[in-house]
Design a protein around this motif. Sequence first.
Motif, PDB file in Angstrom:
ATOM      1  N   ASP A 143       0.862  -1.172   0.000  1.00  0.00           N
ATOM      2  CA  ASP A 143       0.000   0.000   0.000  1.00  0.00           C
ATOM      3  C   ASP A 143       0.899   1.222   0.000  1.00  0.00           C
ATOM      4  OD1 ASP A 143      -2.021  -1.835   0.212  1.00  0.00           O
ATOM      5  OD2 ASP A 143      -2.523  -1.361   2.291  1.00  0.00           O
ATOM      6  N   VAL A 144       0.442   2.316  -0.578  1.00  0.00           N
ATOM      7  CA  VAL A 144       1.293   3.489  -0.746  1.00  0.00           C
ATOM      8  C   VAL A 144       0.587   4.734  -0.229  1.00  0.00           C
ATOM      9  CG1 VAL A 144       2.666   4.857  -2.373  1.00  0.00           C
ATOM     10  CG2 VAL A 144       2.318   2.417  -2.794  1.00  0.00           C
ATOM     11  N   VAL A 159      -4.095   2.850  -2.196  1.00  0.00           N
ATOM     12  CA  VAL A 159      -3.413   4.146  -2.231  1.00  0.00           C
ATOM     13  C   VAL A 159      -4.096   5.076  -1.237  1.00  0.00           C
ATOM     14  CG1 VAL A 159      -2.797   6.161  -3.624  1.00  0.00           C
ATOM     15  CG2 VAL A 159      -2.759   3.877  -4.654  1.00  0.00           C
ATOM     16  N   TYR A 160      -3.327   5.548  -0.273  1.00  0.00           N
ATOM     17  CA  TYR A 160      -3.796   6.582   0.650  1.00  0.00           C
ATOM     18  C   TYR A 160      -3.234   7.918   0.171  1.00  0.00           C
ATOM     19  CZ  TYR A 160      -4.347   2.541   3.801  1.00  0.00           C
ATOM     20  OH  TYR A 160      -4.683   1.337   4.357  1.00  0.00           O
ATOM     21  N   LEU A 186       2.040   6.086  12.761  1.00  0.00           N
ATOM     22  CA  LEU A 186       0.593   5.867  12.706  1.00  0.00           C
ATOM     23  C   LEU A 186       0.243   4.492  12.147  1.00  0.00           C
ATOM     24  CD1 LEU A 186      -0.537   9.374  11.413  1.00  0.00           C
ATOM     25  CD2 LEU A 186      -1.150   8.353  13.620  1.00  0.00           C
ATOM     26  N   SER A 187       1.141   3.925  11.349  1.00  0.00           N
ATOM     27  CA  SER A 187       0.866   2.626  10.728  1.00  0.00           C
ATOM     28  C   SER A 187       0.942   1.476  11.725  1.00  0.00           C
ATOM     29  CB  SER A 187       1.860   2.373   9.593  1.00  0.00           C
ATOM     30  OG  SER A 187       3.148   2.053  10.111  1.00  0.00           O
ATOM     31  N   LEU A 190      -6.774   7.844  10.119  1.00  0.00           N
ATOM     32  CA  LEU A 190      -7.564   6.798  10.786  1.00  0.00           C
ATOM     33  C   LEU A 190      -7.547   5.503   9.990  1.00  0.00           C
ATOM     34  CD1 LEU A 190      -9.366   6.126  13.175  1.00  0.00           C
ATOM     35  CD2 LEU A 190     -11.333   6.984  11.877  1.00  0.00           C
ATOM     36  N   ASP A 191      -7.649   5.593   8.666  1.00  0.00           N
ATOM     37  CA  ASP A 191      -7.640   4.393   7.819  1.00  0.00           C
ATOM     38  C   ASP A 191      -6.322   3.631   7.964  1.00  0.00           C
ATOM     39  OD1 ASP A 191     -10.172   4.933   6.894  1.00  0.00           O
ATOM     40  OD2 ASP A 191      -9.514   5.830   5.004  1.00  0.00           O
ATOM     41  N   ILE A 192      -5.208   4.367   7.976  1.00  0.00           N
ATOM     42  CA  ILE A 192      -3.900   3.721   8.106  1.00  0.00           C
ATOM     43  C   ILE A 192      -3.758   3.083   9.482  1.00  0.00           C
ATOM     44  CG2 ILE A 192      -1.419   4.187   8.274  1.00  0.00           C
ATOM     45  CD1 ILE A 192      -1.776   6.237   6.021  1.00  0.00           C
TER      46      ILE A 192
END
Length: 339
Positions: free
Chosen positions: A31-32, A51-52, A104-105, A78-80
């Motif tokens: 994921d990037v 992709v974020y 955060l990941s 928040l998604d990560i």
Amino acid sequence: MKVLLIRRENIGDLILTTPLISMLAKEHQVDVLVNTYNMPVLDGNPHVTNVYHYTKSHHETSLKAKIGAVAHRLKTTLDIWRTGYDVALIAGNWNKRALTWARLSRAKRVISIGEDAPAVITDRIPYIQEKMHLVEELVQLARPLGCELRPGKLELYVTPAEIEQAAEKISTQNKLPLYGLQISSRKPNQRWPVEYFIELAHRLSQREPCRIMLFWSPGSSDNPMHPGDDEKAAVIAQSCSDIDLIPYKTSNIRELMAGMALCDQIVTSDGGALHIAAGVGKPVVALFGNSDGYHWGPWQVPSRVLEATDNHVNSLSTDQVYGSFIDLRNEVLSQEVTG
């Protein structure tokens, strides 16, 4: 493993990271995290799962847009965090902002270049001291994950529909050679003079029947947010009204990719457009002023790299660029004949 690759920088930096993404994707989910400015170069890339993106605040002018950008950044954050990653990989040298995203990941391992990085980075690749292309430097980041492959070509994916739209704009029924001249560069020392482009276009047209596509960064030169070269392009178009020159105004990166995909060969200074040209597989004559050709040059495409001796492309003559262009063109045609 789930790998979050963080690439916050400019268009060219992300394009030069695509060989690393391809290598990692052979064994892991990749994921990037990118910004809205460089994100379109990943459209259609089969090696990227998710992709974020976020918007850099200085890219927005209105208060409403800035508030929207903040809201979306919170959603991306928040998604990560919810996804959680095994590995966070900072593409390039470590920096505080990229490190914030890596934290955060919730990744168990964080990989980056820089032996002086804080302890949260578990795998620190020493700063590269030898002369090395950026693509080769970036793939060092895959070594801690056991990946020892050699990097492949840059990867950009232009759709047939995009190419068809570009072809319609220039009427490609004519089968003459199609050459691209890209006149823009973010750095002043990389900007080849307008009169040189005019002379080069005429010399190419006098040498053989051909068509020339003119590319540039859209917008006025006095735009404080995104200065462009509309005025320069207009001067060149007017001065080249006696030859088959096509001003190809683009409104986004995808249109530039599609337009360059139609060309047989391209001239451009160092910058994002250079790597777009290489990413769509085109032979390139690359002009370098105050940047290093060995580090930023065209990757794995037929090319000629011209470096100014005084760190400004103004010192590169039209004779030099024209000679390199014809030499490269002859080489490419010879390779096509021999198979």
